[in-house]
Design an enzyme around this catalytic site. Structure first.
Site, mmCIF file in Angstrom:
data_model
loop_
_atom_site.group_PDB
_atom_site.id
_atom_site.type_symbol
_atom_site.label_atom_id
_atom_site.label_comp_id
_atom_site.label_asym_id
_atom_site.label_seq_id
_atom_site.Cartn_x
_atom_site.Cartn_y
_atom_site.Cartn_z
ATOM 1 N N GLN A 272 -6.041 0.687 -7.339
ATOM 2 C CA GLN A 272 -5.073 0.267 -8.365
ATOM 3 C C GLN A 272 -5.435 0.862 -9.725
ATOM 4 O O GLN A 272 -4.564 1.034 -10.590
ATOM 5 C CB GLN A 272 -5.085 -1.268 -8.437
ATOM 6 C CG GLN A 272 -4.429 -1.853 -9.657
ATOM 7 C CD GLN A 272 -4.460 -3.380 -9.618
ATOM 8 O OE1 GLN A 272 -4.223 -3.997 -8.570
ATOM 9 N NE2 GLN A 272 -4.754 -4.014 -10.737
ATOM 10 N N SER B 202 -5.687 11.915 -47.733
ATOM 11 C CA SER B 202 -6.847 11.031 -47.769
ATOM 12 C C SER B 202 -6.565 9.865 -48.701
ATOM 13 O O SER B 202 -5.894 10.029 -49.729
ATOM 14 C CB SER B 202 -8.059 11.814 -48.282
ATOM 15 O OG SER B 202 -9.011 10.957 -48.866
ATOM 16 N N ASN C 259 0.839 -1.207 0.000
ATOM 17 C CA ASN C 259 0.000 0.000 0.000
ATOM 18 C C ASN C 259 0.867 1.248 0.000
ATOM 19 O O ASN C 259 0.626 2.208 -0.743
ATOM 20 C CB ASN C 259 -0.912 0.025 1.238
ATOM 21 C CG ASN C 259 -1.856 -1.153 1.286
ATOM 22 O OD1 ASN C 259 -1.923 -1.925 0.334
ATOM 23 N ND2 ASN C 259 -2.578 -1.323 2.392
ATOM 24 N N GLU D 52 -6.846 18.025 -35.029
ATOM 25 C CA GLU D 52 -8.098 17.331 -34.704
ATOM 26 C C GLU D 52 -7.884 16.319 -33.580
ATOM 27 O O GLU D 52 -8.724 16.159 -32.694
ATOM 28 C CB GLU D 52 -8.645 16.632 -35.944
ATOM 29 C CG GLU D 52 -9.057 17.622 -37.030
ATOM 30 C CD GLU D 52 -9.395 16.918 -38.333
ATOM 31 O OE1 GLU D 52 -10.472 16.322 -38.410
ATOM 32 O OE2 GLU D 52 -8.565 16.960 -39.273
ATOM 33 N N LYS E 275 -6.657 16.296 -50.711
ATOM 34 C CA LYS E 275 -6.808 16.636 -49.299
ATOM 35 C C LYS E 275 -5.496 16.857 -48.568
ATOM 36 O O LYS E 275 -4.551 16.098 -48.734
ATOM 37 C CB LYS E 275 -7.608 15.536 -48.573
ATOM 38 C CG LYS E 275 -9.052 15.414 -48.966
ATOM 39 C CD LYS E 275 -9.858 16.707 -48.815
ATOM 40 C CE LYS E 275 -10.008 17.144 -47.395
ATOM 41 N NZ LYS E 275 -10.904 16.320 -46.616
ATOM 42 N N THR F 127 -15.536 37.555 -31.495
ATOM 43 C CA THR F 127 -16.348 37.038 -30.397
ATOM 44 C C THR F 127 -17.526 36.355 -31.072
ATOM 45 O O THR F 127 -17.950 36.796 -32.145
ATOM 46 C CB THR F 127 -16.872 38.134 -29.435
ATOM 47 O OG1 THR F 127 -17.716 39.015 -30.166
ATOM 48 C CG2 THR F 127 -15.739 38.917 -28.803
ATOM 49 N N HIS F 128 -18.005 35.280 -30.511
ATOM 50 C CA HIS F 128 -19.091 34.516 -31.124
ATOM 51 C C HIS F 128 -18.754 34.137 -32.568
ATOM 52 O O HIS F 128 -19.653 34.020 -33.394
ATOM 53 C CB HIS F 128 -20.409 35.295 -31.131
ATOM 54 C CG HIS F 128 -20.809 35.841 -29.803
ATOM 55 N ND1 HIS F 128 -21.664 35.184 -28.970
ATOM 56 C CD2 HIS F 128 -20.470 36.988 -29.158
ATOM 57 C CE1 HIS F 128 -21.855 35.912 -27.875
ATOM 58 N NE2 HIS F 128 -21.129 36.999 -27.963
ATOM 59 N N TYR G 262 -6.991 1.697 2.396
ATOM 60 C CA TYR G 262 -6.708 1.223 1.050
ATOM 61 C C TYR G 262 -7.747 0.197 0.601
ATOM 62 O O TYR G 262 -8.112 -0.701 1.352
ATOM 63 C CB TYR G 262 -5.309 0.576 0.984
ATOM 64 C CG TYR G 262 -4.971 0.114 -0.427
ATOM 65 C CD1 TYR G 262 -4.483 1.008 -1.369
ATOM 66 C CD2 TYR G 262 -5.189 -1.207 -0.823
ATOM 67 C CE1 TYR G 262 -4.208 0.600 -2.672
ATOM 68 C CE2 TYR G 262 -4.917 -1.615 -2.129
ATOM 69 C CZ TYR G 262 -4.432 -0.700 -3.046
ATOM 70 O OH TYR G 262 -4.184 -1.105 -4.324
ATOM 71 N N LYS H 32 -3.907 4.089 -12.077
ATOM 72 C CA LYS H 32 -2.656 4.195 -12.844
ATOM 73 C C LYS H 32 -2.845 4.336 -14.347
ATOM 74 O O LYS H 32 -2.223 5.182 -14.977
ATOM 75 C CB LYS H 32 -1.748 3.018 -12.509
ATOM 76 C CG LYS H 32 -0.714 3.419 -11.473
ATOM 77 C CD LYS H 32 -0.115 2.263 -10.757
ATOM 78 C CE LYS H 32 -0.285 2.435 -9.250
ATOM 79 N NZ LYS H 32 -1.655 2.290 -8.730
#
Lengths: 451, 451, 451, 451
Positions: free
Chosen positions: B333, B288, B111, B301, B294, B156-157, B328, B336
């Site tokens: 576990q 592509s 632990n 992305e 492309k 903005t927007h 514990y 991780k």
């Protein structure tokens, strides 16, 4: 169509569905106090910059003060037709100060106004929350002190592990809450109040004019006043599109809620009939409409369940900000409900947990019964052999077999004869072994913790 | 059945399904370096406490060092049948040091060992990440400096708002990343390395013996060495059941990822054919399999999409800790994989974004075309009227109507006659107005930002 | 630079950092079987459409079949330098079929290919999962049948509520799992396999040529074969940008995991020393490296903790899809790791839970001891009074006071004299009352459940 | 202390903090209609079972009906001091029917009552939502029909890919919404209304008495009436502890919201000045308090941002249910706010999106300009070569190089001489090539989609 802070460029009225869908007055009226303080400061900035004459500034301040007083007296009634609290206060100011009110808009944008009000609201609330956490810590510390001699079975995996002091168990929660308060205090310090970002590009007013001391405005902030001073904007595009502080708060509150949910789970389990380790006071329990005997710790269950809402609020704002282009977008309006909700939940939790802890009783007799479980002392038996020269891993295996033997043949280790014991290891001396099955001996043999 | 660190008390072998389901060696072998450093330090503690003679300690250290070297040389091969990395290293040590290895278990629990190794791993990785963030900041700053005279439409927007310096737009991301680094650095400092918690109840070794300087162990930690010193355990129950540091990291990494997702979104939009503001270097694009023309900014992305994974990892650990009783539990576990995954994602993102920013080109001609949009200067027209004495809100409405007129009749404001302009306000003087439609005049008229 | 399915339009090599960051071969090689089946079907479509001669189709099929066989024999070794599994298989096919392999690309796009392979993989895995759920249901039903006469205390709020049959308690989980299987089966049916979307705009091949029976391809699909037939694409833009099926699956798996986490929590609590209601078989427990006596139900804790991961995976993909413009974007590649991970987790959980339930023992003696708790029968006492004419709410209040009296004065209701009882209600007749404190009488008095 | 449905067993009043913290009347008063319908049905069950005489049943029904009428007339005023809506209605009934009201509790538990009311509420709301989705589908279909000849550039990775019909682009969203409605309808059907679970153990009333037709109760349910019939409880423990239906709904609503967020993102980008593909009607836009020219599609941004809230609500309930022991626990009360909130958000979104789509204008001129981009036809050039015998992959590489050449030398492919073209492939014939750069030719050449 309701009165708005914009409109000249539009050829058509806003669809009422849109007004209904987009308005925020139903939740952002909580920001009234902060918006008003911001407006008073903005008046001073406009005065310094020459956009307002002294007399104009005084007149606007008078109007703002009078609305501020109504807010502080809980007499402020937002008009549910207003788009948001900022518009509502502007409208109320116009009713008081007339055309002059329309000068207040100079060099100001709602983008910046909303960011300022929300930050100020967060700073106020964080201060309060820190006090709430501190008070819960005190309540737990008192309970620890009151029961300082009590020893309980310590659990790992919900199984009996080793005896520990109840005070150490309780202090584990104090450690968590101290970390929580460190986080809240850190966030508080890192929120800097600024003005002057405009919509995104700044304003024509010199940056130096934005340096304003908080003291003198509204309520007494005591030692923290310096933390509320207004700073220059470092980057205006960031200023209007940053919601890091909201996410930091929602995460910190999730962690407070997570800690309290763990505490609640422990207490719920400990208050089952089977455990019977604690009694939750009647004042903190509720009953059943069908089963007359029921006394349920609903408060603890709600605290446990609210962890879900706190996490959900965090996810809500993280998702909203995901992939949002610079700078301000209307999506960001949706930070407020989750933020306010998490604040309220945690404030409520801290209060009820404090009351519950203050009235919590530990059942000494029931706990002592469980302390008789010999399994709790198996590790001490291992150390006993190690101290007599055995390698730890060997001693561990040997005691494992001894425990299994004891369970399989239903003989307590304490009750085994020395010759039986010697079959496992010739290092065993019965009178020494017997002494180990004492919770106090066990806990006092641990020296590694800072006291 | 594979060799385990426990077993004496069991009457039956573990079901192979359980071994498969419960083992962590497939991911926690990343902790090998940290586990070994922890073991070397534990050897020293056992030596100080008298559980190991000098010669024994030396022999164990020799074995540990040799495994450590293989780890650092990327030659460490975990046995996939081992339960976890700690067991695997113990087995490897036994192969080298024989029965003596079994003394290493003394006063130690997995632990505590897991908590220590994970904290150490986090500290190492946080240091690296801070460098990665700093390098990305440098790359952005260089791009800002290189293009320091360039002005772009501010949004903005997603709509044209006002002109801003490109450098200010880029610096907005620098501000975010600086906050990120402040958070990472803060978490780093607050993770205290401790030993001595045992399974939950502490160990028989005096707390003072746990104070150990990190320098002298393994790799050179430079200026940060003091941050790696071993401390006494403040509360042993908390020490083995605390995963606050994991959640803090996962949240901080979510925020880094959120910032980079925003940056990516901006660049994806700016690199569309319609915007054409930026060119992403071929080396940072992909194509592509069907459409030969492309050139896609897949990297951006992926960075945008990874925000989802970073958030998911945070939710994963928050949920896992919800309502978990002290101390514990094996659930823990599962911290991780999300932790390691988020670290890796952000490390990768920082590197590719740095490369992408370094090779990013801004299309001056295309951007200048958009700067001709008169709408960008509408706010400057408002200030023009305000400076001539109009109230802001009135000027705002007036310019709104002027913009609408200009759109409805498709006449540029610049091209309107002075008499046309005067129909809106007699304050308008054509030659003054014309000068306002200049991006440089516009950005330089904003004085409120700290330079 | 590694060999890619695109490249002609590019003036520069891809940066190695980008290749590393963007590649998916390390996880999507799981799709090899499905990609190959898709390719064989695509060969048939090209043949029908005249793009391939019969002999060409046969040659390509031979090459594909040989790779398919290696996959089914677990002998397929993806080249870690390949961008993804589709490229890897294409490369392997070129090695076998030479230049002809490059015709396979005709009228095909990876966007569609990835969607097809992933859908097929989901359909295969959903079928397996339904079997896993059904097997766990059987194991629970067997345990219910084996213990069909056993009565246990029923809990609400973790407090003793009323006695219930153990079989009914177990069947509650069967109900949940049946809903889970209904959901999985529904998702399976709603995933339609289609081809012909191209990159987003369709292909020049007639839609009718895409209608292909699954039977005859690769492995025997039995009764479900019809579900695997290839359909025409209804909307090609949707086909390449839809990940609804992934989210539906991740949500359904979250719910399976949530149910199993509840079951686990119950069993963890019931296997504490304090409850002692169940014995988890040694084969499903693990021990401690420090404490030799420990027998921990780690499997159940992992199942409980994995709920976090399952939820996190859902959040990951939901967030990734948030605000994603049409059509395909590279972000969508990030659906696979969460999907595969959730599949694996739930497959593992179903298997270990089945084994654990099959070997689970209920401790009759310990449970019967708790059934003596008079509180469990309080509701029966209320019905007793109601049947004698009392209004329910009055009876409820009266029995509440009786229970409190019994606790305050530590007198069992059973042991109270008839005259004592009559102080609460003159309806009480002692010999009738006494009979009510019988678990069998209590459970048999409930008639409202469908049997 | 406020009047509660329990209390006899308690020695102390509930702490006011607890009442405040635990009460749900502020949000569950939405359930009033459903709770009342449930109570009228329960009256009938009690009458059938002999617990109520006909006259008593009639009297109770009269009281209930009168409260029901006030609810339907929006005249119901919950007492904010009531614990929840069920208590509030009980109190109001007592005011009308006196002591008789207390018989209504017979064989009933709030656990079951809450589950019933919530399920009924969900069924009502799902029916409404299905209509809302269907109406939005109609609006999109109308827009598709109105613009059925319009062709737009299709995008992948936000880059020009191939021309597609606008109607096909719009239909992609129709496909998503149809899947959404299929999910909502499926959930609706799978929610079975049951009574008789009691607190967890059933009631003494025969199961058959719980079979009740919905028609005859309250409002006209039309064709769906059969779906509202009351069924026997299959498992009473599951009945009171199941919230699967809430999670299913929250997930289905998250997916609706995700689809609408994608649609919004597309429209936000298309309405930028740079794209200019669409005009959002003034009635669906808002302006800026600072910048008079701004016309922002705030509605779309809110829809995009609300995806965060919908996801957060899902996470909230999933987390709350994680690891919750059987059967009912108070945590489960926290399902309601997220559920109601998600319902409201999606209802609002469907309405505003419908209005926005109905008034949405596509800018033919601007779109046609972008259709001139030769890159959009590159794939058609590949097919051109394939149809002349080239292998797809070779043709792809060749056209890639042609596109690069065209960009590098700024020569349109259309404008290249036949001899230039032949340098790339001798298959090229200029007059054939030129014809390919026609959007209509391109889209009509795709045959693979079901029409």
């Amino acid at each position: 169509m309701t009165k708005k802070l914009w409109g000249g460029r539009f050829g058509k009225k806003t669809d009422p569905l849109v007004e209904e869908f987009a308005k925020s007055i139903q939740y952002d009226s909580k920001l009234a106090e902060c918006d008003l303080l911001g407006s008073m400061i903005h008046v001073e900035i406009l005065r310094r910059a020459g956009y307002l004459k002294n007399a104009e500034a005084a007149k606007l301040n008078k109007g703002l003060s009078s609305i501020y007083k109504s807010v502080m007296a809980c007499a402020y009634k937002p008009d549910s037709a207003s788009e948001d609290v900022h518009t509502d206060i502007q409208n109320k100011l116009e009713a008081k100060a007339g055309a002059l009110a329309s000068k207040l808009h100079t060099a100001r944008s709602r983008n910046d106004q909303v960011a300022f009000s929300t930050k100020l609201y967060c700073k106020f609330t964080l201060l309060e929350l820190e006090i709430g956490v501190a008070e819960l810590i005190s309540a737990i510390n008192e309970s620890a002190e009151k029961n300082k001699a009590m020893i309980i079975p310590g659990f790992t995996h919900m199984q009996h592990a080793q005896p520990v002091y109840l005070k150490d168990y309780l202090s584990a929660y104090v450690e968590m809450l101290k970390r929580d308060n460190r986080r809240l205090s850190n966030i508080f310090k890192n929120i800097k109040l600024t003005m002057g970002a405009g919509a995104l590009a700044g304003t024509p007013i010199d940056a130096a004019k934005y340096l304003i001391k908080a003291s003198g405005y509204a309520k007494d902030l005591g030692a923290s006043a310096g933390e509320f001073n207004i700073n220059m904007t470092a980057n205006s595009l960031d200023a209007v599109s940053d919601r890091d502080f909201v996410i930091e708060i929602l995460n910190a509150l999730s962690m407070v809620g997570m800690h309290l949910a763990r505490f609640s789970e422990d207490l719920i389990i400990w208050s089952t009939k089977e455990f019977g380790f604690v009694d939750i006071d009647d004042a903190f329990c509720t009953g059943s409409s069908l089963m007359p005997q029921k006394k349920n710790a609903d408060v603890l269950e709600l605290v446990r369940g609210y962890a879900g809402r706190l996490y959900g609020n965090l996810v809500s704002v993280l998702t909203m900000m995901k992939g949002l282009p610079l700078t301000y977008n209307r999506d960001m309006q949706l930070d407020k409900e989750p933020l306010f909700n998490s604040f309220e939940i945690v404030e409520g939790e801290l209060k009820v947990m404090k009351g519950l802890v203050e009235t919590l009783k530990f059942n000494k007799a029931r706990i002592e019964e469980e302390l008789k479980d010999e399994a709790l002392y198996a590790t001490d038996l291992v150390y006993y052999l190690v101290n007599k020269g055995a390698a730890f891993k060997d001693a561990h295996g040997l005691i494992g077999r001894l425990v299994k033997y004891s369970l399989d043949y239903a003989i307590a280790i304490k009750d085994m004869t020395e010759s039986d014991l010697k079959k496992f290891s010739d290092k065993f001396i019965k009178r020494e072994i017997v002494r180990l099955f004492d919770p106090k001996v066990s806990v006092e043999s641990k020296k590694s913790i800072k006291r």
